[in-house]
Scaffold this motif. Structure first.
Motif, PDB file in Angstrom:
ATOM      1  N   ASP A 352     -19.426 -60.712  23.943  1.00  0.00           N
ATOM      2  CA  ASP A 352     -19.439 -61.874  23.053  1.00  0.00           C
ATOM      3  C   ASP A 352     -20.534 -62.853  23.468  1.00  0.00           C
ATOM      4  OD1 ASP A 352     -18.427 -62.823  25.414  1.00  0.00           O
ATOM      5  OD2 ASP A 352     -16.534 -63.552  24.586  1.00  0.00           O
ATOM      6  N   TYR A 357     -25.040 -65.208  26.782  1.00  0.00           N
ATOM      7  CA  TYR A 357     -25.649 -66.344  27.492  1.00  0.00           C
ATOM      8  C   TYR A 357     -25.903 -65.969  28.949  1.00  0.00           C
ATOM      9  CZ  TYR A 357     -24.202 -70.081  24.079  1.00  0.00           C
ATOM     10  OH  TYR A 357     -24.026 -70.906  23.003  1.00  0.00           O
TER      11      TYR A 357
ATOM     12  N   ARG B 134     -20.536 -74.518   9.579  1.00  0.00           N
ATOM     13  CA  ARG B 134     -19.656 -73.359   9.720  1.00  0.00           C
ATOM     14  C   ARG B 134     -18.675 -73.648  10.839  1.00  0.00           C
ATOM     15  NH1 ARG B 134     -18.887 -67.796   9.221  1.00  0.00           N
ATOM     16  NH2 ARG B 134     -20.641 -67.369   7.853  1.00  0.00           N
ATOM     17  N   SER B 348     -28.911 -65.668  13.991  1.00  0.00           N
ATOM     18  CA  SER B 348     -27.600 -65.080  13.714  1.00  0.00           C
ATOM     19  C   SER B 348     -26.771 -65.962  12.785  1.00  0.00           C
ATOM     20  CB  SER B 348     -26.843 -64.854  15.019  1.00  0.00           C
ATOM     21  OG  SER B 348     -25.639 -64.158  14.758  1.00  0.00           O
ATOM     22  N   LYS B 349     -25.915 -65.300  12.011  1.00  0.00           N
ATOM     23  CA  LYS B 349     -25.024 -66.027  11.095  1.00  0.00           C
ATOM     24  C   LYS B 349     -23.753 -66.499  11.789  1.00  0.00           C
ATOM     25  CE  LYS B 349     -27.649 -63.738   7.982  1.00  0.00           C
ATOM     26  NZ  LYS B 349     -28.773 -62.882   8.413  1.00  0.00           N
ATOM     27  N   LEU B 350     -23.476 -65.938  12.943  1.00  0.00           N
ATOM     28  CA  LEU B 350     -22.225 -66.223  13.649  1.00  0.00           C
ATOM     29  C   LEU B 350     -22.532 -66.663  15.084  1.00  0.00           C
ATOM     30  CD1 LEU B 350     -20.263 -63.007  12.593  1.00  0.00           C
ATOM     31  CD2 LEU B 350     -19.928 -65.314  11.684  1.00  0.00           C
ATOM     32  N   PRO B 351     -21.614 -67.410  15.702  1.00  0.00           N
ATOM     33  CA  PRO B 351     -21.814 -67.751  17.123  1.00  0.00           C
ATOM     34  C   PRO B 351     -21.435 -66.566  18.014  1.00  0.00           C
ATOM     35  CG  PRO B 351     -19.836 -68.817  16.289  1.00  0.00           C
ATOM     36  CD  PRO B 351     -20.424 -68.056  15.119  1.00  0.00           C
ATOM     37  N   ASP B 352     -22.191 -65.484  17.866  1.00  0.00           N
ATOM     38  CA  ASP B 352     -21.878 -64.229  18.542  1.00  0.00           C
ATOM     39  C   ASP B 352     -22.899 -63.946  19.635  1.00  0.00           C
ATOM     40  OD1 ASP B 352     -24.097 -63.666  17.034  1.00  0.00           O
ATOM     41  OD2 ASP B 352     -23.219 -62.018  15.915  1.00  0.00           O
ATOM     42  N   ALA B 356     -26.224 -66.069  21.178  1.00  0.00           N
ATOM     43  CA  ALA B 356     -26.306 -66.519  22.575  1.00  0.00           C
ATOM     44  C   ALA B 356     -27.523 -65.955  23.297  1.00  0.00           C
ATOM     45  CB  ALA B 356     -25.022 -66.139  23.309  1.00  0.00           C
ATOM     46  N   THR B 359     -30.454 -67.952  21.893  1.00  0.00           N
ATOM     47  CA  THR B 359     -30.372 -69.331  22.357  1.00  0.00           C
ATOM     48  C   THR B 359     -30.729 -69.442  23.835  1.00  0.00           C
ATOM     49  OG1 THR B 359     -28.772 -70.043  20.696  1.00  0.00           O
ATOM     50  CG2 THR B 359     -28.730 -71.207  22.804  1.00  0.00           C
ATOM     51  N   GLU B 382     -28.042 -69.630  12.269  1.00  0.00           N
ATOM     52  CA  GLU B 382     -28.628 -69.032  11.060  1.00  0.00           C
ATOM     53  C   GLU B 382     -29.989 -69.635  10.710  1.00  0.00           C
ATOM     54  OE1 GLU B 382     -25.865 -68.723   7.675  1.00  0.00           O
ATOM     55  OE2 GLU B 382     -27.593 -68.166   6.452  1.00  0.00           O
ATOM     56  N   LYS B 391     -20.630 -73.457  17.959  1.00  0.00           N
ATOM     57  CA  LYS B 391     -21.843 -73.238  18.743  1.00  0.00           C
ATOM     58  C   LYS B 391     -22.314 -74.542  19.381  1.00  0.00           C
ATOM     59  CE  LYS B 391     -26.085 -70.689  19.031  1.00  0.00           C
ATOM     60  NZ  LYS B 391     -27.163 -71.683  19.021  1.00  0.00           N
ATOM     61  N   MET B 394     -20.496 -74.671  22.591  1.00  0.00           N
ATOM     62  CA  MET B 394     -20.938 -73.548  23.430  1.00  0.00           C
ATOM     63  C   MET B 394     -22.308 -73.858  24.048  1.00  0.00           C
ATOM     64  SD  MET B 394     -19.719 -70.587  20.740  1.00  0.00           S
ATOM     65  CE  MET B 394     -20.907 -69.356  21.258  1.00  0.00           C
ATOM     66  N   ASP B 395     -23.245 -74.236  23.199  1.00  0.00           N
ATOM     67  CA  ASP B 395     -24.588 -74.564  23.695  1.00  0.00           C
ATOM     68  C   ASP B 395     -24.541 -75.774  24.628  1.00  0.00           C
ATOM     69  OD1 ASP B 395     -25.609 -72.566  22.039  1.00  0.00           O
ATOM     70  OD2 ASP B 395     -26.128 -73.960  20.423  1.00  0.00           O
ATOM     71  N   GLN B 398     -23.840 -74.835  28.053  1.00  0.00           N
ATOM     72  CA  GLN B 398     -24.970 -74.190  28.725  1.00  0.00           C
ATOM     73  C   GLN B 398     -26.034 -75.197  29.159  1.00  0.00           C
ATOM     74  OE1 GLN B 398     -25.851 -70.719  29.517  1.00  0.00           O
ATOM     75  NE2 GLN B 398     -23.631 -70.824  29.545  1.00  0.00           N
ATOM     76  N   THR B 466     -15.559 -66.041  23.030  1.00  0.00           N
ATOM     77  CA  THR B 466     -16.158 -67.360  23.270  1.00  0.00           C
ATOM     78  C   THR B 466     -15.984 -68.277  22.066  1.00  0.00           C
ATOM     79  OG1 THR B 466     -17.846 -66.080  24.432  1.00  0.00           O
ATOM     80  CG2 THR B 466     -18.195 -68.448  24.277  1.00  0.00           C
TER      81      THR B 466
END
Lengths: 510, 510
Positions: A352, A357, B134, B348-352, B356, B359, B382, B391, B394-395, B398, B466
């Motif tokens: 995932d 990351y 999203r 990407s369209k998703l936080p997949d 990551a 990113t 996206e 995201k 999530m970001d 990081q 995640t």
């Protein structure tokens, strides 16, 4: 050309079949970096670490456990022996390391796949050691020999992977004392890339050498294996690993001398302290390899993670791990030794975002810190407990990014593109200009996995995430897999060797 | 302390409530890099790019569209004007750029949150511009003002984010000619971090300045906004963006002069060619800002992606984008200008996993290439069409990795840890030693999101990926959010300004 356009242009079933028959297995040459290494740590910090590492070797020493021959070698070399403790006078270990080559060739049975390890090179090898696998419709489960073969095939089909690796997963359905035979047989027959030998017993290292003699028609001191010798950190060299190193060094086969460190548990909870221990351990191990055979190829290894002080779990892709990876690279360069570190590390249980990351952090660090041999470059999941089919192809795709970055930037006339700037001018666009037409095919790295489709197309096709795309790619690669050709007499000799060895022992699972 | 241990130690409901009341909103100071910048491109390549950029300005020139005043400024400065084309004699643009400061302070209403932009600093700001959002249970949908406020709150609650940003998403439910008022009002009242002004009309830039005068009780030339002025690449400066720049420069407010380039479409399909165009565009834009007001703070911007030549889609986290980011950083340093680039980019369209990988590639490049202001540092999805709640957090987590890496490595006595090495020795472990006890709390960066739990615990808790962990974190941050205090008279004046301005115009959606 995308798969879709290939299909359209292919026309019909016959064209598709012809295309599949003609399929060439692409493999990139190992990376030769055309970019600078990043000296993240100051010389002042490195000087201190080097002085302290000598102090560690001299005052604290290292333990060579259950290995009287090693103690005797060290005594003759001038070390101070007390029980199993070896105290090494300041400067001695570093002097002994000086006979180790700064760069060596690991030969593959297909000469096009041979790799150079050291200097400006970067060789990428897959995940090593997981007892579990995950993916392809199943959850987390014990790995089998069939899984092992699948990973070797995926490695062979992965363009950016230069090396077939070693224990890509533990084939737990095969007896412990026999599985090395099946693993080597798989690397030798299902792939033509270079591979690693067994280190779980000195006798298994000897078997590895013997099988290589069959495969290569005699070795004549050619290096054909690079094997992983972990240090039992802190500061301990056990008889099993050292026994394997002795076999390999004597046969001029390469070993990675690799401290295995979860920072805070097996080393001090600081970057400088951990680097000090890493350097002391590597110097002792590399020096020992040169006592066995001066000139034996050997790699400065560093497997280092940080720890979550709440749970005790090892953590990956963290800044402290990156700092140690950068620092160890600088120390390896100061010693003139090839360097092994980094990989597609993650603590995540799934392929995932966390996995990606952490993996990307570590892959980027590996490239920039000057790693020459990157084990675990694809497929690693859950702190190394799991080899993931999907993550294998996901990471392998990202390895293409490293190739492109490492190539550096050209400013030749074509790259300057002044004709394009003049042709297009303010307010225009470059899609159709002559320079773009000449260069677009190779202008940019291309993923073979990630999604760049328009939103509507992506949604119509099932709104798949990366793991789902990867699952489809695994299936495609396995369907396209063809075993590389091999001289039938060699194949027969390998088969017979494995059969005979297996028949000579009862199964043991310890 | 994990959430779980906090809960255990807290005892009961009363303790938990007390803890929540006492909640302090943590915010890290902007990053001051203690590590070297990475000079990925050779001086030879940069020399060529600089010569070629001057040739572009001199021979091809740039267009200042529908902006007679700008043409007149350029004419007076010594440029050659032909229609709307401005040809700038070799060396002139660079000389004009010399009055721009190499570093400036952007003040926040909470002085602790003020940031330094330039030199060794790195300031992190969130995603900018997406018309869609999203997440949080919903799929992809048009962004609203309520979404905008949610992102500002998340930014305020994000420890590693130094800046509240600008158009964190487009509030499509508010009239185009009024939404800047609501957006600025949200940044000013829901957060106390620095923010960006409106650039969609010169009059909206003027509104932004006016609202800042209310917020700060007069400006007196203090810089309190950093706003994004995109170049209409190739080589075109439109009247809207330049009009905003003129307003801001005159008021000593900072602008990012930022070529907006999808390589192969808006710039040549090569790294050196793209860098040449970027440099020419930035020099022209920065020089123009200095014609408006010498000394006005301005940033060398570079928003650059590569393109998928099959689909035409922009691609992110690619090696060519990284090379351009590194190269532009070197060019900015050679000019002595603050540098804006990189971000949490993905197609990407998703936080997949794709999101990551891409990113992390870009975030790492941003840190190492010497970026001083990183817009889009969290929440981007996206290709920038979508702002993702998940995201974002999530970001933002990081970004902590970047802080730690940037701090560099110490080798003071405590970091050397020689007492630990002596105490533990061969075969021991460091978990309980005195050095570890003294240092473990701050030894390692700690995620507030990622999963390090034992496999069985993780499975019992729902085997969350995640994105699912991030969704829970978004909820928690919003539940914990408290509006920062503000002088009621300032609040009232801001409210009244927005109300009055809105009442003065009919809604316009163009």
């Amino acid at each position: 050309m995308t798969e879709a356009t290939a299909r359209r242009r292919g026309g019909g079933g016959a064209a598709r079949r012809a295309e599949r028959t003609a399929l060439r297995i692409e493999c990139a040459r190992f990376i030769e970096r055309n970019i600078p290494d990043v000296d993240m740590l100051s010389d002042e910090v490195l000087d201190i670490v080097e002085v302290n590492a000598e102090t560690v070797l001299e005052e604290i020493g290292v333990a060579f456990v259950e290995n009287p021959a090693a103690l005797e070698r060290w005594r003759l070399a001038g070390a101070d022996i007390e029980g199993e403790r070896v105290r090494i006078p300041r400067g001695l270990a570093r002097r002994l390391c000086a006979t180790a080559p700064s760069r060596f060739t690991q030969h593959a049975r297909n000469p096009e796949r041979s790799v150079e390890i050291g200097g400006r090179s970067l060789v990428l090898a897959p995940v090593y050691g997981p007892p579990f696998v995950r993916g392809q419709g199943g959850g987390r489960r014990y790995a089998t020999m069939e899984d092992f073969r699948t990973f070797v095939k995926l490695g062979y089909m992965s363009k950016w992977l230069h090396h077939s690796g070693g224990t890509v997963c533990e084939p737990t359905d095969i007896a412990v004392n026999k599985r090395h035979l099946d693993m080597l047989h798989a690397h030798m027959t299902l792939s033509d890339k270079p591979f690693m030998g067994s280190v779980t017993e000195p006798s298994r290292a000897a078997d590895s050498v013997e099988m290589c003699e069959i495969l290569f028609g005699g070795l004549n001191d050619r290096t054909v294996m690079t094997s992983l010798v972990n240090v039992n950190s802190p500061l301990t060299f056990d008889a099993t690993m050292m026994g394997a190193l002795e076999v390999y060094a004597a046969a001029n086969q390469a070993c990675i001398v690799s401290p295995f460190i979860v920072g805070g548990a097996m080393a001090p909870v600081s970057v400088a302290g951990t680097l000090t221990q890493v350097l002391a351990e590597v110097m002792a191990g590399v020096a020992y390899s040169q006592l066995v055979r001066p000139g034996a190829p050997v790699i400065f290894g560093a497997f280092v993670t940080s720890i979550d002080m709440n749970s005790g779990a090892p953590t990956f892709g963290t800044p402290e791990a990156a700092q140690i990876t950068y620092g160890a690279g600088q120390l390896a360069r100061r010693m003139g030794l090839p360097y092994r570190s980094a990989g597609a590390f993650t603590g995540s249980k799934l392929p995932d975002a966390q996995a990606a990351y952490e993996t990307a952090n570590s892959l980027n660090t590996g490239l920039l810190s000057g790693v020459n041999f990157m084990l675990h470059a694809c497929g690693w999941l859950e702190g190394g407990l799991v080899a993931s089919f999907e993550k294998f192809v996901m990471d392998a795709d990202q390895l293409g990014v490293l190739h492109r970055l490492a190539a550096g930037v050209s400013a030749d006339d074509e790259a300057q593109a002044m004709d394009a700037l003049r042709e297009v001018g303010p307010g225009g666009h470059y899609l159709g200009c002559a320079h773009t037409q000449r260069n677009f095919k190779d202008a940019f790295w291309r993923t073979e996995l990630l999604d760049y489709k328009p939103y509507e197309t992506w949604e119509e096709e099932g709104a798949r995430d990366t793991a789902a795309l990867a699952s489809a790619r695994v299936q495609r690669l396995l369907a396209e897999y063809r075993e590389p050709e091999m001289d039938p007499s060699i194949r027969q000799a390998l088969d017979e060797f494995v059969e005979r060895k297996k028949a000579s022992m009862a199964d043991a699972f310890l």
